[in-house]
Design a protein around this motif. Structure first.
Motif: not given
Lengths: 425, 475
Positions: B35-59
């Protein structure tokens, strides 16, 4: 007198001693300037078969025969060219030896000889490659399976590095690759995750031919991230390269033998022999629970081959991928069993180094920044470039491929000799 | 719910510090890692590319926190794969289950095998008019309680290549479900996983998959012409089992409407008393009988319920011509495992309810009473039938009851029964919502509009009733 007042003894010794010769064999050096009579006779046989078949097809067309002709064409052409070059060389030699020729002609002949010799070299190389039996899976896409071997956590970390290396290599070569399965092992989470098992699918056709030389045990020598006292460890990672079989029968039509509905072929897997296990929901199931388990496990009962897949959220997709993997594994196993028999036969004639996947094939040494392939004897001192899948990895892979080709020709020769010996006795 | 052992949490933490959060929802380490892997994939697929890695981690952390409260992963990711398809999920609509996928696929495979072609082709109307029967049947399928529309869509994706003229109708009580199923239809057509005929129809015809709102318990759905297959995953969990047997994520996050029938009281049918959660099966059997469909597939909760539904179906069998009854387990195409029986024995003896006292009632009232008591068997007074065995197919838990019609009852039972049926239909039936004769014109696209009309109607009725009540008081 001396520019420097003092030179240490080691430096002097080093400069005086002749350069140390490496005990490794440098990249494949065997040449085929002259052929063994067996190989030559084999080439002639094939060429004559080609001529006979092409005469036959002039009258009636048959798809099978024409395909065989296509296979033989390269051999017969290469042989013709080689023979003409050989003839001209003979003529030139006779000219040189003949005392009656005048000096001018002699000079010209001497010039020609050198060029003809080099030409002959390349032609014989070409003839050799055309004679090399084509691997039956060569044109297929492939699956690269990476599993850590001896060495615990360090091996798992190196497995992840190797996976990255192959991914980078594929993307640089323009081969489409996707991760079929990625299982992480327990361990610390900083940096890259240690790997328990990964399967990389390379969808580009012909990638099996490109990468089949990569199969074997890859050894690493370095100070692992998990080591606190700075000692160098040696661990090993197993790499398995499987041909990836086409998904449906229609795709495989052009390959002739790759039809897995035909019980005779390598690719056939009887669905009755395979047991499917699905993650069952605990408790009442149905609407009572909502699970995300999509794992599928297939067990091929006769060979006890187990394949499990849980990467995708879709059970359907997991099932398809598991079937694909199982088919590849079984086909490879069948082929290996057959090859094993052939090797046994050969050993009776000639001792050939074992090249099974049990032996280590390559060493990555961090301390010396060196990568050595033990089969071709090639060493490269640009470890970082290799780990990034750069041009140096190309060099290594090419050297191994040519080594493999030599090996196959040798084996073929041995076979021919054995056959000739049998027929004589 | 057993407490998570500390060792497990620690083990998870060593792999990733986010895992203990997910473990609270997922309960096992293997599924938590996935599930963690799927969540990670989901975040990297849906988050805007302009987001910083930090805010992606927050997501990612936010999503993990949601999962730790046992929110279903499918609601967090917004989708669930179902066969080949990708079904959008949203709070308020039941998440498609793998068991549902298994029996739907199995049913489709049965139809694709060609063994049921003759059964599907014998439609009463066509046989009467002596049409030349088409070589390939065009099954008409009704999906009752369609929810996210997963069953209808999967059936279309599996069947449409062999039966190009198939028609599938989905019915659900919820507006949001209908809206979501239409979205799922569009999305899957766009993604190329469904043929365009599903949403646009063939040669300018009606769309082959349509969804409409209907409360099948209160209104009797008509207007589909004949039906070949009725398939349903109705709410079947009893109130007690909802409290005891459902998992936390189901209980807290999935819609109760899709799990527990809102019927509270036990009902009588055929002179017998039935548990309230069986109300839907009663209605489905009636639909099966009035539309003379060939196959009826109903998902059920457990073995006990399966027994009751088979009994109900056997009672209905007595006067609707013969149906072959089968039970399917979770994975109907698998071979049964050790210790799983392949037959279920049904005893034919029941304790009949006493006939209600009808003295002093008017004729109409008496008829009403008789009908509620006797509903499913208009003629036959006897309700006992011989003891019989029902075959159980597949492996896993018993998951569905399937009825295959063995002969067309219209032919065997004649017109008398048909007339009776029609009478029942006319009385019983009103079309739901903004009822139009054509299914096509159902107001599907605008959720809430029907509701408003309905509520104003209700208000008017209430006002009238109040006036009536008031009048005698003032006189």
């Amino acid at each position: 007198m001396f520019g420097a007042p003092y030179i240490c003894r080691r430096c002097i010794n080093a400069s005086l001693r002749p350069a140390r010769r490496r005990l490794l064999r440098s990249a494949s050096t065997t040449s085929h300037g002259s052929f063994s009579p067996a190989l030559l006779s084999r080439a002639r046989n094939l060429a004559s078969e080609h001529d006979r078949l092409s005469k036959e097809t002039a009258e009636s067309f048959d798809a099978k025969i024409s395909r065989r002709i296509g296979e033989l064409k390269s051999v017969s052409e290469a042989l013709k060219e080689w023979e003409t070059a050989q003839d001209s060389l003979k003529e030139l030699n006779s000219l040189l030896k003949d005392p009656t020729t005048d000096s001018e002609l002699r000079e010209l002949a001497a010039e020609d000889i050198s060029s003809t010799v080099t030409q002959l070299e390349t032609l014989s190389q070409r003839l050799a490659t055309s004679l090399t039996p084509k691997h039956p899976f060569q044109d297929l896409p492939c699956l690269v399976e990476i599993r850590p071997g001896v060495g615990g956590g360090e091996a798992a970390l190196f497995a992840a590095d190797l996976l990255k290396m192959y991914q980078a290599y594929c993307s640089r070569k323009g081969m489409r690759s996707s991760l079929l399965k990625y299982e992480t092992a327990d361990g610390d989470s900083d940096g890259n995750l240690p790997l328990a098992e990964a399967i990389l699918e390379i969808e580009t056709p012909g990638s099996y031919g490109e990468l089949r030389s990569e199969a074997g045990v890859h050894r690493v020598q370095r100070v692992p991230a998990t080591e606190s006292k700075g000692r160098t460890h040696t661990s090993a990672v197993g790499v398995l390269v499987l041909p990836s079989l086409p998904k449906s029968g229609s795709e495989g039509q052009e390959m002739g033998e790759a039809d897995f509905n035909d019980p005779e072929s390598d690719y056939y897997v009887n669905p009755g022999d395979v047991r499917t296990d699905v993650m069952r929901a605990r408790g009442a199931g149905g609407q009572h629970v909502n699970t995300t388990d999509s794992a599928i496990r297939l067990t091929h009962i006769p060979t006890n081959t187990v394949v499990s897949m849980q990467d995708s959220r879709s059970q359907h997709q997991n099932r398809e991928r598991a079937w694909q993997l199982l088919r590849s594994k079984l086909a490879q196993a069948k082929r290996e069993a057959r090859e094993e028999e052939v090797v046994k036969l050969r050993r009776g004639v000639i001792g050939i180094a074992k090249m099974g996947r049990g032996d280590k094939v390559r060493t990555y040494n961090w301390g010396q920044q060196r990568v050595t392939d033990h089969r071709s004897g090639m060493s490269v001192h640009n470890l970082d470039d290799v780990m990034e899948g750069g041009h140096d990895l190309d060099k290594i892979i090419d050297s191994v491929k040519s080594w493999l080709g030599d090996r196959e020709i040798e084996a073929m020769l041995a076979d021919d000799e054995a056959a000739a010996g049998n027929s004589k006795s | 719910m057993p407490r998570l052992p500390n060792a497990l949490i620690l083990k998870g933490y060593k792999i990733s510090p986010l895992l203990p959060l997910i473990l609270r929802g997922a309960r096992t380490l293997d599924s938590a890692i996935n599930e963690l892997r799927w969540l990670k994939e989901h975040v990297s697929a849906t988050a805007k590319p302009s987001l910083s890695p930090q805010s992606k981690r927050k997501c990612l952390l936010q999503l993990c926190i949601r999962r730790s409260r046992a929110e279903p992963l499918q609601y967090i990711l917004g989708s669930q794969p179902f066969g080949d398809l990708d079904i959008k999920c949203r709070p308020g609509i039941l998440i498609p289950r793998p068991e549902t996928e298994a029996y739907t696929t199995h049913l489709a495979n049965l139809l694709l095998s060609g063994n049921y072609d003759t059964l599907l082709r014998t439609t009463g109307k066509l046989a009467k008019k002596k049409h030349r029967l088409p070589k390939v049947p065009s099954p008409r399928i009704l999906d009752v309680c369609s929810g996210s529309g997963c069953i209808s869509l999967l059936l279309h994706s599996l069947l449409a290549t062999r039966f190009p003229d198939t028609a599938i109708f989905g019915l659900d009580i919820s507006h949001t479900a209908i809206a979501l199923s239409n979205q799922n239809l569009e999305l899957n057509v766009k993604a190329g996983k469904l043929l365009p005929s599903a949403s646009q129809g063939r040669d300018g015809g009606y769309p082959q998959v349509q969804f409409g709102r209907c409360n099948v318990l209160s209104k009797y759905p008509i207007g589909f012409g004949h039906l070949d297959i009725i398939i349903s995953n109705p709410p079947y969990i009893s109130k007690a089992k909802f409290a005891s047997e459902t998992t936390r994520s189901v209980r807290n996050y999935e819609p109760k409407l899709a799990l527990v029938p809102f019927q509270n009281q036990p009902f009588t049918r055929g002179g017998l008393e039935w548990e309230p959660e069986l109300k839907f099966y009663d209605r489905l059997l009636k639909l099966h009988q009035t539309h003379s469909s060939k196959i009826l597939l109903m998902e059920i909760g457990d073995e006990e319920q399966a027994r009751r539904v088979v009994e109900m179906a056997a009672l209905a069998n007595q006067h609707t011509g013969s149906n072959k009854i089968e039970l399917w387990r979770d994975y109907p195409d698998a071979s049964p495992e050790k210790g799983e029986p392949t037959m279920m024995n049904i005893q034919g003896s029941f304790k009949e309810l006493p006939y209600p006292n009808v003295e002093g009632k008017t004729k109409i009232e008496r008829e009403q009473i008789h009908r509620t008591w006797n509903g499913m068997k208009p003629e036959n007074p006897g309700i006992k039938f011989d003891e019989f065995d029902v075959p159980i197919r597949g492996a896993g838990k018993i998951r569905s009851v399937v009825l295959f019609r063995e002969n067309n009852f219209r032919k065997t039972e004649g017109s008398k029964l048909m007339k009776e049926m029609l009478a029942m239909r006319l009385e019983d039936v009103t079309l739901c919502g903004a009822a139009k004769k054509k299914w096509q014109k159902w107001d599907v696209g605008m959720p809430g509009r029907e509701n408003r009309k309905f509520s104003t109607k209700l208000k008017v009725e209430k006002r009238k009733r109040r006036k009536k009540k008031l009048r005698p008081a003032s006189f």
